[in-house]
Design an enzyme around this catalytic site. Structure first.
Site, PDB file in Angstrom:
ATOM      1  N   SER A  83       0.862  -1.193   0.000  1.00  0.00           N
ATOM      2  CA  SER A  83       0.000   0.000   0.000  1.00  0.00           C
ATOM      3  C   SER A  83       0.889   1.231   0.000  1.00  0.00           C
ATOM      4  CB  SER A  83      -0.870   0.017   1.263  1.00  0.00           C
ATOM      5  OG  SER A  83      -1.427   1.306   1.458  1.00  0.00           O
TER       6      SER A  83
ATOM      7  N   TYR B 266      -1.013  -0.602  10.083  1.00  0.00           N
ATOM      8  CA  TYR B 266      -1.196  -0.947   8.669  1.00  0.00           C
ATOM      9  C   TYR B 266       0.050  -0.553   7.868  1.00  0.00           C
ATOM     10  CZ  TYR B 266      -3.564  -1.108   4.070  1.00  0.00           C
ATOM     11  OH  TYR B 266      -3.931  -1.394   2.778  1.00  0.00           O
TER      12      TYR B 266
HETATM   13  N1  LIG Z   1      -8.792  -0.593  -1.409  1.00  0.00           N
HETATM   14  C1  LIG Z   1      -7.766   0.220  -1.239  1.00  0.00           C
HETATM   15  O1  LIG Z   1      -7.885   1.468  -1.286  1.00  0.00           O
HETATM   16  C2  LIG Z   1      -6.398  -0.354  -0.979  1.00  0.00           C
HETATM   17  C3  LIG Z   1      -5.320   0.534  -0.912  1.00  0.00           C
HETATM   18  C4  LIG Z   1      -4.056   0.014  -0.680  1.00  0.00           C
HETATM   19  C5  LIG Z   1      -3.881  -1.349  -0.529  1.00  0.00           C
HETATM   20  N2  LIG Z   1      -4.955  -2.194  -0.583  1.00  0.00           N
HETATM   21  C6  LIG Z   1      -4.697  -3.614  -0.377  1.00  0.00           C
HETATM   22  O2  LIG Z   1      -5.277  -4.389  -1.430  1.00  0.00           O
HETATM   23  C7  LIG Z   1      -5.608  -5.680  -0.954  1.00  0.00           C
HETATM   24  C8  LIG Z   1      -7.028  -6.037  -1.315  1.00  0.00           C
HETATM   25  O3  LIG Z   1      -7.848  -5.004  -0.879  1.00  0.00           O
HETATM   26  P1  LIG Z   1      -9.360  -4.850  -1.326  1.00  0.00           P
HETATM   27  O4  LIG Z   1      -9.686  -3.433  -1.059  1.00  0.00           O
HETATM   28  O5  LIG Z   1      -9.589  -5.420  -2.666  1.00  0.00           O
HETATM   29  O6  LIG Z   1     -10.046  -5.763  -0.204  1.00  0.00           O
HETATM   30  P2  LIG Z   1     -11.478  -6.493  -0.129  1.00  0.00           P
HETATM   31  O7  LIG Z   1     -11.818  -6.505   1.328  1.00  0.00           O
HETATM   32  O8  LIG Z   1     -12.446  -5.852  -1.069  1.00  0.00           O
HETATM   33  O9  LIG Z   1     -11.142  -7.963  -0.589  1.00  0.00           O
HETATM   34  C9  LIG Z   1     -10.285  -8.747   0.173  1.00  0.00           C
HETATM   35  C10 LIG Z   1     -10.818 -10.189   0.304  1.00  0.00           C
HETATM   36  O10 LIG Z   1      -9.914 -10.862   1.191  1.00  0.00           O
HETATM   37  C11 LIG Z   1     -10.656 -11.776   1.969  1.00  0.00           C
HETATM   38  N3  LIG Z   1      -9.904 -12.088   3.188  1.00  0.00           N
HETATM   39  C12 LIG Z   1      -9.692 -11.289   4.261  1.00  0.00           C
HETATM   40  N4  LIG Z   1      -8.952 -11.938   5.186  1.00  0.00           N
HETATM   41  C13 LIG Z   1      -8.691 -13.173   4.676  1.00  0.00           C
HETATM   42  C14 LIG Z   1      -7.958 -14.297   5.146  1.00  0.00           C
HETATM   43  N5  LIG Z   1      -7.369 -14.292   6.359  1.00  0.00           N
HETATM   44  N6  LIG Z   1      -7.875 -15.402   4.352  1.00  0.00           N
HETATM   45  C15 LIG Z   1      -8.480 -15.433   3.145  1.00  0.00           C
HETATM   46  N7  LIG Z   1      -9.191 -14.387   2.644  1.00  0.00           N
HETATM   47  C16 LIG Z   1      -9.286 -13.268   3.401  1.00  0.00           C
HETATM   48  C17 LIG Z   1     -11.967 -11.072   2.235  1.00  0.00           C
HETATM   49  O11 LIG Z   1     -13.001 -12.004   2.550  1.00  0.00           O
HETATM   50  C18 LIG Z   1     -12.224 -10.320   0.919  1.00  0.00           C
HETATM   51  O12 LIG Z   1     -13.066 -11.062   0.048  1.00  0.00           O
HETATM   52  C19 LIG Z   1      -5.317  -5.664   0.559  1.00  0.00           C
HETATM   53  O13 LIG Z   1      -4.053  -6.220   0.810  1.00  0.00           O
HETATM   54  C20 LIG Z   1      -5.328  -4.179   0.883  1.00  0.00           C
HETATM   55  O14 LIG Z   1      -4.559  -3.859   2.034  1.00  0.00           O
HETATM   56  C21 LIG Z   1      -6.213  -1.719  -0.792  1.00  0.00           C
END
Ligand SMILES: NC(=O)c1ccc[n+]([C@@H]2O[C@H](COP(=O)([O-])OP(=O)(O)OC[C@H]3O[C@@H](n4cnc5c(N)ncnc54)[C@H](O)[C@@H]3O)[C@@H](O)[C@H]2O)c1
Length: 270
Positions: free
Chosen positions: A154, A166
Site C-alpha cells: 500500500s 497498517y
Molecule cells: N482498497 C484500497 O484502497 C487499498 C489501498 C491500498 C492497498 N490495498 C490492499 O489491497 C488488498 C485487497 O484489498 P481490497 O480493497 O480489494 O479488499 P477487499 O476486502 O475488497 O477484498 C479482500 C478479500 O480478502 C478476503 N480475506 C480477508 N482476510 C482473509 C484471510 N485471512 N484469508 C483469506 N481471505 C481473506 C476477504 O473475505 C475479501 O473477500 C489488501 O491487501 C489491501 O490492504 C487496498
C-alpha cells in the site's frame, strides 16, 4: 520478428489469488486480477476466507467463458495455505502465478492501537504472504519450472498517514518482496510488489464512506480521481506476465500520483 510482445505468456498458465472474493458484485483488487487473468486465458484458483465471495468471482469468470474454481481458506492458517496449493495442483496440474492479495486495514498510533490488534494485522497482512509463499514456491518449481508472484502492499508503506500498524505491515510486505526476489531468482521466480493508493473497493465502502471523504480521496490524486480494483488488477496482470520478464524485486505504485503531492502545499495554492 517474433518478440515477447506477441505473447504475454498468460494463456494456459495457472494462478492462485488470495482474497479473490469481494462483497456482492463489487470489484476488489483480487477479484479484478482474477477476472483479467482469466480473460488472458489463465486458469484461476480464487481463494477466500468466505467461500461465497470466491464463488461469485468464479461465476463472473465462467460467465465470460473463462476457467476458475473457488476454494475456501484462511491464509493466516498454515494448513489452509498448504491445502489451497494442493487443490490448485490437483485440479489444474500446475501453478505458475500467485497474487498475495489479502490485507486488512487498521487505524491509529502506537499509543491508540491495542497490542492484540497490532499482532492480528501483522498476521493477516504479512505472515499470510509468508505462509502461502512457503507452499506456492516449491509447487511452482516442481510443476512449472518457475513462476511469478505479486505481493499487495500500500502507499501507506511509503507515506504513512495515521494508519501506523497498517503502514508497518505494508512496509514489511515490501521487505518480504525484495528478500523473496533475491532468494528465488535462481528458481526462475520473479517477485514484485504493488502499492495501491485510494482504490474504491468493497473493503473501503463496506465500512461506509461519505461523499466528502470520497472527494477528499479523489483530490489527493494529481489526476483528481480515485482508482478502482481494475487499476490494481491490470498492474498485477502485467507483473505476472512475460511483459515483465526482466522485472523483479520492484515496487509499482498505482496511486494516480497521490504520493507525489504534499497536501499542506496544495491547500496553500488553492
Ligand atoms: N482498497 C484500497 O484502497 C487499498 C489501498 C491500498 C492497498 N490495498 C490492499 O489491497 C488488498 C485487497 O484489498 P481490497 O480493497 O480489494 O479488499 P477487499 O476486502 O475488497 O477484498 C479482500 C478479500 O480478502 C478476503 N480475506 C480477508 N482476510 C482473509 C484471510 N485471512 N484469508 C483469506 N481471505 C481473506 C476477504 O473475505 C475479501 O473477500 C489488501 O491487501 C489491501 O490492504 C487496498
Amino acid at each position: 520478428m517474433q518478440g515477447p510482445e506477441e505473447d504475454a505468456g498468460l494463456a494456459g498458465k495457472v494462478a492462485l489469488i488470495s482474497g479473490g472474493g469481494a462483497a456482492g458484485d463489487g470489484i476488489g483488487n483480487g477479484r479484478a486480477a482474477a477476472i483479467l487473468l482469466a480473460r488472458a486465458g489463465t486458469k484461476v484458483l480464487v481463494a477466500d476466507r468466505e467461500l461465497a465471495l470466491a464463488q461469485r468471482t468464479v461465476e463472473m469468470i465462467v460467465a465470460e467463458g473463462g476457467t476458475a474454481i473457488a476454494a475456501s481458506g484462511d491464509v493466516t492458517n498454515e494448513g489452509d495455505c498448504k491445502a489451497l496449493v494442493d487443490t490448485c495442483v490437483e485440479r489444474f496440474g500446475r501453478l505458475d502465478f500467485l497474487d498475495n492479495n489479502v490485507g486488512i486495514g487498521s487505524r491509529g498510533s502506537v499509543v491508540a492501537e491495542k497490542a492484540e490488534q497490532y499482532r492480528r494485522v501483522m498476521q493477516v497482512n504479512v505472515e499470510s504472504m509468508f505462509l502461502l509463499s512457503k507452499y506456492v514456491i516449491p509447487a511452482m518449481i516442481k510443476t512449472a519450472g518457475g513462476g511469478a508472484i505479486v505481493n499487495i502492499s500500500s502507499i501507506s508503506a511509503l507515506r504513512p498517514r495515521g494508519l501506523t500498524t497498517y503502514s508497518t505491515s505494508k512496509a514489511a510486505v515490501i521487505g518480504l518482496t525484495r528478500a523473496m526476489a533475491v532468494d528465488h531468482g535462481r528458481d526462475n521466480i520473479r517477485v514484485n510488489c504493488i502499492c495501491p493508493g485510494p482504490m474504491y473497493t468493497p473493503m473501503v465502502y463496506a465500512r461506509g464512506m461519505s461523499e466528502a471523504a470520497r472527494s477528499q480521496r479523489a483530490k489527493a490524486s494529481v489526476l483528481k480521481r480515485e482508482g478502482t480494483g481494475w487499476d490494481v488488477g491490470h498492474a498485477v496482470r502485467f507483473l505476472l506476465s512475460d511483459h515483465a520478464r526482466y522485472i523483479t524485486g520492484q515496487v509499482l505504485v498505482v496511486d494516480g500520483g497521490v504520493t507525489l503531492q504534499a497536501p499542506e502545499r496544495e491547500s496553500q495554492e488553492h
